[in-house]
Design an enzyme around this catalytic site. Structure first.
Site: not given
Lengths: 458, 441
Positions: B103, B398, B428
Site C-alpha cells: 500500500c 483503496h 501503512c
C-alpha cells in the site's frame, strides 16, 4: 457510409438513375476544405454593376495573385473551353448602386453565371450596407440584393452557394480579404443564401499583411467550451489545424472524452462547469499557462426541451444559465483582463432555433436569441481592444444528437433546405475558425447561419 | 540530466532542491467487481496517465521518468509501467520502472521521483500506482505447476509421461491471491483487530472516523475539489464507495467481524464500513523542478520536504502489522526539527479506522513513546479537525498501489488552497512497513 441513407442512395450509380427518372431531389456532394487546397478549383467570372464599384479591384488582385483565371465578361470562353464552360466562381461588385435601375446590371451578370457555375461553385454578390444610405432609391436598390441572393440560393444546384457581403463605407478593399477567402473557398461549403456585413462596427483596426493563409491561427491560443464531443471537438481540431493551441473545456463529468479531444490535438483539458461562479477566473488562470488568450469559442450549450405549457423554472434556468449567463460572465471577465489579448476574438454559437424558433424549445430558443443580443451589444465594447465578437447559427448539423431524432423530424431537418442535406460539424467549425482569424478584424457583431439555406426562419 | 555543451560550464542547478508537486490525475475508484470489473491494471494506468497528459498539455512530451506499480500483478505485467506509457500519449522516449511496496507503492514512487528531481538527475516525472482486485491474477495450482515444469524439463517421451503421471484431480484448483500475510497466515483485518484490541480502540471511535471520511469526501466533491484531480472512467465520475449519507446510527447497525485472537474479553469492533473495501483504480501525480514548471507556466502546488520509511517486526516483535508509521513519523520529525503539532493538515491512509486510531493512541502513550520510540516525552495529540479534511481511504476506497498518488496531490492542493503551510502524510503497508512524508507550500 454516412448516416444519411437517402443521400447515399441518390448518389449511388443505381440510385442516380432511379432518382433522375422519378424526379427524386438530388443531394449534392459538397466540396470541403483540406489544407493546401486551392482557393478555387477553376476560373472565375468577375463583374461590376456600376462604374462606382469599389471592391472589384481588390477581388481581382486577390484572384490573379493566386494564379486564378479571371474574366470580366460572364459569357467569356474560359479555361481553353467555350462560352458555356463551367466556372468555379461568379463574383459581382454591386457597390455604388444609384437606384433600382442598376439592378439590371447585376441580373445581366448573374444570369449566365447561374447557367455556368460548377459543382460546389461560389456565387458572391458584394454590395453596400443598406442602412448607410439616406436616399430611398439607393437603400431600396441595396436591400434588393438580399432578396435576389436569397432567391438565387433556392435555384442554385450541385452544391453551389450564393451569398451576399455588405461592405461598410468605412471599409476598404483590404479589409475584405479574409471574408472573400472564406466565402470563395470550400470552408464555406454549407453557408448558403446568407448575408454578412463587413466593417459595420466603427473603429475597427487590423491587418491581413503577412498572414499564412494555410495556418491563419498560428501562434494563437484558443479556448473552446463544450469541447469533449460533437461540434465542440471538431471546432477544437479545426482551430488546431489552422495553427492555434487549444484549451479544451467541458464539464468534469465529460472529462474522459475531453482528455481524448485535448490529447488528439496536443492541447490541454480543463474540466470546468462554466456556470460556476469561479469559472471565468479559473479559465483566465488556466490560459496564463499558454501566455494568455486570443480566441474564445462559446460552444457549450444544453437543451432541456419542454412545451412551454409544461415548463418549470429549474429546467428553464438551467438552459439560460449554461447557454447565456455563463457566456455573459466570461465575456465580462475577458473585457476586464489583460490575459485576453488585444486583437482577441470571441465566437459564440447561436442556433436556427434562436432565429426561427422551434416547438418545444422555448428555453433553448430564448437562450440562442439572447446570444444574438449579446453579440450586438458586445461588439462595440470590444473595439477598443481591437477585438471582435461574432456568432454562428447552425441549422441542421449531423451529430449524435440528430442521429437520435425521430426519422420524420430528422428527414424534414435535412431536406427542407436548399442543400437538401444536413451540414457537418466541420462546416460550423470552419466558420468559427474564420471569425477567429486575426485578418477578420473588420467582421464584428455578425450572426452567420451555417444551414445550407434551411427554410426555417429564412 | 540537462544537455551540456563542451565549452560551457555545467548547467546543473544548485542542489539539492525541493521537488514540486505540479498536479495530478486519477480515475474514480470503484468497488471491486463493479464498474471496472473488466479493466486491467494497464487499462486503468494508461487512462489515468492520459488524463494527466491532457490536463497539462503533455502530449508527445518526454518526461524524466514514470515510476509506478501495482500490488496484484499478472506475470505478463512485468513491465506494467512501460507498457502503460507506450500506450499513453506521452513520448515513447519517457523511461519507466515498476515499484512494489504494497500500500506504500505510490507514495514511495513519489519519493523516488522527487529525490531524482532534488538531485538534478531529472526535471520532471510522474509517480503513479494502480490496482485491481477484480482483474486479479489467478495462478495455476503450485503442484500442477511443478508437474508441468518437470514434464518440460524431461528429455525423452518416457520422461515426459513419467512426469505427467504425477497429475492429480486436486491440482485443478487454482491459487487465488488472498489478503493474507504469508508469515502469519492471518488476514490483514485479523492483524488490525489485534492492534485495535491492544490499544483499546472502541467501535464508536472507529465509526466516527468513518462517518467523517465519507462526509468530508462528499463535501469536497460538492465544492469541485476534485475537478482538476480526477478524470471520469468507464462511466464513473466519483468514487463509488462514497456514502454521502453515512451516519453513526447507520454504521452502528453493521455486524462486526474479526474477533481479535488472544483478547478473549474484547468484542469484535471492525465492520465493512470502518475497514476499506477492495477497490479498483489508478492514480498519478506530476512532479517537477520549479524551473520546469515555470518554463511551462504550470502551477506549483507544494514541495516535497522529506520522507521516511519504517518497518516493524510484526512476526516476532510484538508489534502490530500496520504500526510502522508510528515509528517512521517520529524519526522524520526529529530529522526536521518538528513536532507532531507543527502541521496544518494530516493525511493518514485509513486502511482501517482502527489503524490510525491505534497509531494516535500510541503517540499519546508515554510508555510506548519511551520504550518503543526512545522518546522522553510522548508525541502527544493533534487537532483532529485537521485530519483527512477531504476524506480518505474509508470513503474513496483503496486500490492498494494507487493510494499514495491519491493522497500526495490531495494534500498538495489543500496546502495550495491555504496559500502556505505544512502537511503530513502517513501510509501503512502490508509486511509491517510504513511510508510517511512531509509536504510544504
Amino acid at each position: 457510409m454516412s448516416n444519411d441513407w437517402y443521400s447515399d442512395f441518390v448518389n449511388s450509380g443505381f440510385g442516380k438513375a432511379i432518382a433522375g427518372q422519378v424526379g427524386l431531389p438530388p443531394v449534392p456532394q459538397l466540396r470541403r476544405y483540406e489544407p493546401g487546397q486551392p482557393l478555387l478549383s477553376g476560373p472565375a467570372l468577375l463583374g461590376t454593376a456600376t462604374a462606382d464599384g469599389r471592391v472589384a479591384k481588390v477581388v481581382r488582385s486577390l484572384l490573379t495573385d493566386l494564379g486564378i483565371e479571371v474574366h470580366d465578361d460572364p459569357n467569356a470562353a474560359v479555361g481553353g473551353g467555350s462560352s458555356s464552360s463551367k466556372v468555379a466562381a461568379g463574383i459581382i461588385d454591386a457597390t455604388g448602386l444609384s437606384g433600382p435601375a442598376d439592378l439590371a446590371e447585376v441580373q445581366a451578370f448573374l444570369t449566365p453565371v447561374m447557367r455556368r457555375i460548377g459543382p460546389s461553385g461560389r456565387i458572391l454578390v458584394i454590395g453596400d450596407v443598406p442602412a448607410e444610405a439616406t436616399s430611398p432609391a439607393v437603400r431600396a436598390a441595396r436591400r434588393a440584393l438580399e432578396g435576389l441572393v436569397r432567391s438565387a440560393g433556392k435555384e442554385a444546384r450541385y452544391g453551389a452557394t450564393v451569398n451576399l457581403v455588405h461592405v461598410a463605407d468605412d471599409a476598404v478593399g483590404a479589409d475584405l480579404e479574409s471574408t472573400l477567402r472564406f466565402f470563395l473557398s470550400s470552408r464555406s461549403a454549407f453557408v448558403h443564401g446568407q448575408r454578412l456585413d463587413v466593417g459595420t462596427v466603427p473603429g475597427f483596426s487590423g491587418s491581413s499583411q503577412g498572414v499564412d493563409w494555410d495556418r491563419p491561427l498560428a501562434g494563437r491560443t484558443a479556448v473552446v467550451t463544450g469541447a469533449a464531443r460533437g461540434i465542440g471537438a471538431t471546432v477544437a481540431s479545426t482551430l488546431r489545424r489552422d495553427g492555434a493551441t487549444v484549451i479544451c473545456v467541458d464539464v468534469p463529468s465529460a472529462g474522459d472524452a475531453l482528455a481524448r479531444t485535448a490529447n488528439d490535438i496536443g492541447g490541454s483539458a480543463l474540466q470546468l462547469d462554466i456556470t460556476a461562479d469561479h469559472a471565468p477566473a479559473t479559465l483566465l488562470d488556466h490560459a496564463q499557462r499558454h501566455g494568455g488568450l486570443d480566441i474564445v469559442v462559446h460552444n457549450a450549450g444544453i437543451t432541456r426541451d419542454k412545451l412551454l405549457a409544461n415548463q418549470d423554472r429549474d429546467r428553464w434556468n438551467s438552459v439560460i444559465d449554461v447557454n447565456l449567463n455563463a457566456q455573459l460572465a466570461i465575456n465580462d471577465a475577458l473585457l476586464g483582463s489583460e490575459v485576453f489579448h488585444r486583437g482577441g476574438r470571441i465566437v459564440t454559437v447561436s442556433s436556427m432555433a434562436g432565429i426561427a424558433g422551434n416547438r418545444g424549445q422555448t428555453s433553448y430558443g430564448a437562450s440562442k436569441a439572447g446570444v444574438i443580443g449579446m453579440v450586438d451589444a458586445t461588439a462595440p465594447l470590444l473595439v477598443e481592444k481591437d477585438a471582435t465578437i461574432n456568432a454562428v447559427a447552425p441549422g441542421f448539423i449531423e451529430t449524435a444528437m440528430t442521429k437520435a431524432m425521430p426519422v420524420g423530424t430528422r428527414e424534414a431537418g435535412r431536406r427542407l433546405s436548399s442543400m437538401t442535406q444536413g451540414g457537418l460539424p466541420v462546416d460550423v467549425a470552419e466558420t468559427i475558425a474564420w471569425f477567429a482569424q486575426g485578418a477578420s478584424y473588420a467582421v464584428n457583431g455578425q450572426v452567420l447561419r451555417v444551414d445550407g439555406q434551411n427554410f426555417l426562419g429564412a | 540530466m540537462p544537455p551540456t555543451s563542451s565549452s560551457a560550464a555545467s548547467s546543473r542547478p544548485t542542489l539539492p532542491r525541493r521537488a514540486a508537486i505540479v498536479g495530478a490525475n486519477r480515475i474514480p475508484f470503484a468497488r471491486s467487481n463493479g464498474a471496472y470489473a473488466r479493466a486491467s491494471n494497464q487499462d486503468m494506468l494508461t487512462s489515468a496517465l492520459d488524463g494527466l497528459v491532457a490536463r497539462f498539455g503533455l502530449a508527445g512530451e518526454r518526461l524524466g521518468e514514470v515510476a509506478a506499480g501495482a500490488v496484484l500483478k499478472h506475470s505478463r505485467d512485468f513491465n506494467l509501467t512501460r507498457e502503460s506509457v507506450l500506450g499513453s500519449r506521452l513520448s515513447a522516449a519517457t523511461p519507466t520502472y515498476d515499484v512494489q511496496q504494497a500500500c506504500g507503492t505510490s507514495l514511495q514512487t513519489a519519493v523516488l521521483v522527487a529525490n531524482k528531481i532534488a538531485l538534478g538527475q531529472i526535471e520532471s516525472g510522474i509517480a503513479a500506482g494502480v490496482d485491481t482486485t477484480s482483474d486479479a491474477p489467478i495462478e495455476v495450482n503450485d503442484e500442477l505447476r511443478r508437474v508441468l515444469l518437470a514434464a518440460n524439463r524431461a528429455k525423452s517421451t518416457a520422461g515426459v509421461l513419467k512426469a505427467l503421471a504425477g497429475l492429480r484431480p486436486g491440482q485443478i484448483v487454482p491459487e487465488i491471491p488472498a489478503n493474507r500475510e504469508p508469515r502469519t497466515g492471518m488476514a490483514m483485518g485479523e492483524h488490525a483487530a489485534q492492534t485495535a484490541a491492544a490499544w483499546g480502540i472502541s467501535r464508536t471511535a472507529q465509526d466516527e472516523i468513518t462517518v467523517a471520511s465519507h462526509q468530508n469526501l462528499a463535501a469536497a466533491y460538492e465544492r469541485g475539489f476534485f475537478d482538476d484531480l480526477m478524470t471520469p472512467y468507464l462511466g464513473l465520475t466519483r468514487d463509488n464507495n462514497l456514502r454521502a449519507d453515512s451516519t453513526l446510527e447507520g454504521l452502528a447497525k453493521l455486524k462486526p467481524v474479526f474477533k481479535p485472537a488472544g483478547y478473549p474479553d474484547t468484542e469484535a469492533t471492525m465492520t465493512a464500513a470502518n475497514s476499506t473495501p477492495l477497490t479498483d483504480g489508478a492514480a498519478t501525480v506530476l512532479l517537477a523542478s520549479d524551473e520546469w514548471a515555470a518554463e511551462r507556466n504550470l502551477p506549483v502546488l507544494a514541495h516535497v520536504v522529506d520522507a521516511e520509511t519504517a518497518a516493524v517486526d510484526y512476526v516476532h516483535g510484538d508489534e502490530g502489522l500496520l504500526m510502522a508509521p508510528a515509528y517512521a513519523v517520529p524519526r522524520m520529525l526529529e530529522r526536521n526539527g518538528l513536532t507532531l503539532q507543527d502541521f496544518d493538515f494530516y493525511e493518514f491512509h485509513e486502511a482501517f479506522a482502527s489503524t490510525i486510531l491505534a497509531t494516535f493512541a500510541a503517540w499519546e502513550d508515554p510508555i510506548f513513546c519511551k520504550e518503543r520510540l526512545g522518546l522522553d516525552e510522548p508525541l502527544g495529540s493533534f487537532d483532529r479537525a485537521k485530519l483527512n479534511v477531504v476524506g480518505s481511504s474509508l470513503a474513496t476506497g483503496h486500490p492498494f498501489a494507487a493510494t499514495g498518488a491519491r493522497i500526495v496531490p490531495t494534500l498538495a492542493k489543500l496546502l495550495h488552497e491555504k496559500g502556505s503551510g505544512r502537511g503530513l502524510i502517513s501510509i501503512c503497508a502490508a509486511g509491517g512497513q510504513g511510508v510517511v512524508a512531509i509536504l510544504e507550500a
